[in-house]
Write an enzyme that holds these catalytic residues in place. Structure first.
Site, PDB file in Angstrom:
ATOM      1  N   ASP A 182       0.887  -1.160   0.000  1.00  0.00           N
ATOM      2  CA  ASP A 182       0.000   0.000   0.000  1.00  0.00           C
ATOM      3  C   ASP A 182       0.929   1.214   0.000  1.00  0.00           C
ATOM      4  O   ASP A 182       1.677   1.422   0.971  1.00  0.00           O
ATOM      5  CB  ASP A 182      -0.866  -0.032   1.270  1.00  0.00           C
ATOM      6  CG  ASP A 182      -1.845   1.126   1.334  1.00  0.00           C
ATOM      7  OD1 ASP A 182      -1.581   2.158   0.703  1.00  0.00           O
ATOM      8  OD2 ASP A 182      -2.865   0.989   2.038  1.00  0.00           O
ATOM      9  N   SER A 204      -1.938  13.775 -14.637  1.00  0.00           N
ATOM     10  CA  SER A 204      -3.277  13.843 -15.238  1.00  0.00           C
ATOM     11  C   SER A 204      -3.450  15.225 -15.836  1.00  0.00           C
ATOM     12  O   SER A 204      -2.755  16.179 -15.424  1.00  0.00           O
ATOM     13  CB  SER A 204      -4.318  13.629 -14.134  1.00  0.00           C
ATOM     14  OG  SER A 204      -5.608  13.966 -14.589  1.00  0.00           O
ATOM     15  N   TYR A 253      -9.029  15.944  -6.001  1.00  0.00           N
ATOM     16  CA  TYR A 253      -8.137  15.185  -6.899  1.00  0.00           C
ATOM     17  C   TYR A 253      -7.307  16.160  -7.739  1.00  0.00           C
ATOM     18  O   TYR A 253      -6.091  15.995  -7.864  1.00  0.00           O
ATOM     19  CB  TYR A 253      -8.989  14.272  -7.784  1.00  0.00           C
ATOM     20  CG  TYR A 253      -8.231  13.505  -8.845  1.00  0.00           C
ATOM     21  CD1 TYR A 253      -7.329  12.495  -8.509  1.00  0.00           C
ATOM     22  CD2 TYR A 253      -8.433  13.769 -10.202  1.00  0.00           C
ATOM     23  CE1 TYR A 253      -6.650  11.780  -9.490  1.00  0.00           C
ATOM     24  CE2 TYR A 253      -7.765  13.064 -11.186  1.00  0.00           C
ATOM     25  CZ  TYR A 253      -6.868  12.068 -10.828  1.00  0.00           C
ATOM     26  OH  TYR A 253      -6.204  11.366 -11.812  1.00  0.00           O
ATOM     27  N   LYS A 257      -3.190  16.378  -7.888  1.00  0.00           N
ATOM     28  CA  LYS A 257      -2.406  16.222  -9.117  1.00  0.00           C
ATOM     29  C   LYS A 257      -1.626  17.515  -9.445  1.00  0.00           C
ATOM     30  O   LYS A 257      -0.537  17.462 -10.002  1.00  0.00           O
ATOM     31  CB  LYS A 257      -3.316  15.798 -10.275  1.00  0.00           C
ATOM     32  CG  LYS A 257      -3.830  14.347 -10.139  1.00  0.00           C
ATOM     33  CD  LYS A 257      -2.693  13.315 -10.196  1.00  0.00           C
ATOM     34  CE  LYS A 257      -3.185  11.904 -10.371  1.00  0.00           C
ATOM     35  NZ  LYS A 257      -2.101  10.919 -10.500  1.00  0.00           N
TER      36      LYS A 257
END
Ligand SMILES: NC(=O)c1ccc[n+]([C@@H]2O[C@H](COP(=O)([O-])OP(=O)(O)OC[C@H]3O[C@@H](n4cnc5c(N)ncnc54)[C@H](OP(=O)(O)O)[C@@H]3O)[C@@H](O)[C@H]2O)c1
Length: 253
Positions: free
Chosen positions: A63, A147, A162, A166
């Site tokens: 993880d 992204s 998110y 990023k």
């Protein structure tokens, strides 16, 4: 890519989506790949399907949010393969969440997002660089899967956290490049920033009415992203492909 044949690559998030595509291509091209994921059994299954390819895939459970898992995974690499040449930080988490109207139970999703997309990347990068330094590897390569969300802010609410993670990764990636420059290292850093790829990421992120949400979104495939990873890796050693944005044609975002 010939210079990477027989060399060791660690790919995080090797159990699904873009990670699977990257792993397959690197193994096809003769690399010894260590695929990290929490669902290690999925990576083990993938390894079986790749047993007749030019390279090899090892599955290691980790993880990337857990300090001890990351340390153990890279110790596994140190002990069993002795060296690392390439790290692809691909594992990611994109929770559908809000900022202005958030239940307390959802705070953990925000932490998980930053832990996976930022802190995990820093920990894996640091461990990989440590092993490279130990073994005198100064022509290694760190590839971060970012992204379009790392460059632009979405129109629709639900993914601003998110987006923020990023954007943070973009700064971390450039910061790493500058730190390596300062250290006079020849280790290269590349960022690959895809647009929409239909994978499990929105399922894991619990996007409501997913089919409707993605219905009109132009898409690229995981293999399209992998092609850019290969482009960055295959560039001559003195060429650093710093950033590639891979958008679907017709995408506004
Ligand atoms: N799909 C898109 O539209 C898109 C667009 C732009 C950028 N990206 C980026 O591309 C990367 C891959 O995304 P994807 O679309 O392929 O997602 P995916 O299909 O959901 O796969 C995510 C991968 O990350 C792993 N992962 C997640 N959390 C982890 C953790 N804590 N520790 C270890 N592994 C973890 C998952 O493995 P386990 O669950 O087995 O641990 C899985 O292998 C991400 O960084 C994402 O942000 C995706």
């Amino acid at each position: 890519m010939d210079r990477w044949v027989g060399k060791v690559a660690v790919v995080t998030g090797a159990s699904a989506g873009i990670g699977v595509s990257i792993v397959k291509e690197l193994v096809d091209r003769g690399m010894v790949v260590v695929g990290l994921a929490r669902r290690v059994e999925t990576v083990e299954e993938l390894a079986k399907t790749l047993s007749d390819r030019k390279g090899k895939l090892y599955a290691v459970k980790a993880d990337v949010c857990k300090e001890e898992d990351v340390a153990e995974a890279f110790d596994w690499v140190r002990k069993n393969l002795g060296i690392i040449h390439v790290l692809v930080n691909n594992a990611g988490y994109a929770p559908y969440t809000f900022i202005a109207n958030l239940q307390r139970e959802q705070y953990s999703k925000i932490k998980l997002c930053f832990d996976t997309n930022v802190v995990g990347v820093i920990m894996c990068t640091n461990e990989a660089l440590k092993l490279m330094r130990e073994k005198g590897i100064d022509d290694g390569h760190i590839v971060n899967i970012n992204s379009v969300s790392g460059h632009y802010i979405k129109q629709k609410p639900g993914f601003y956290v998110y987006n923020a993670s990023k954007h943070s990764l973009r700064v971390i990636t450039e910061g790493l490049r500058r730190e390596l420059l300062e250290a006079k290292s020849m280790i290269r850093v590349s960022s690959i920033s895809p647009g929409y790829v239909p994978t499990e990421i929105r399922v894991a992120g619990e996007v409501p009415n997913l089919d409707k949400y993605v219905a009109d979104m132009p898409a690229i495939t995981a293999d399209d992203v992998t092609a850019s990873v290969i482009h960055a890796l295959a560039a001559p050693p003195e060429v650093q492909i710093a950033e590639i944005i891979v958008r679907p044609v017709g995408s506004v975002f």
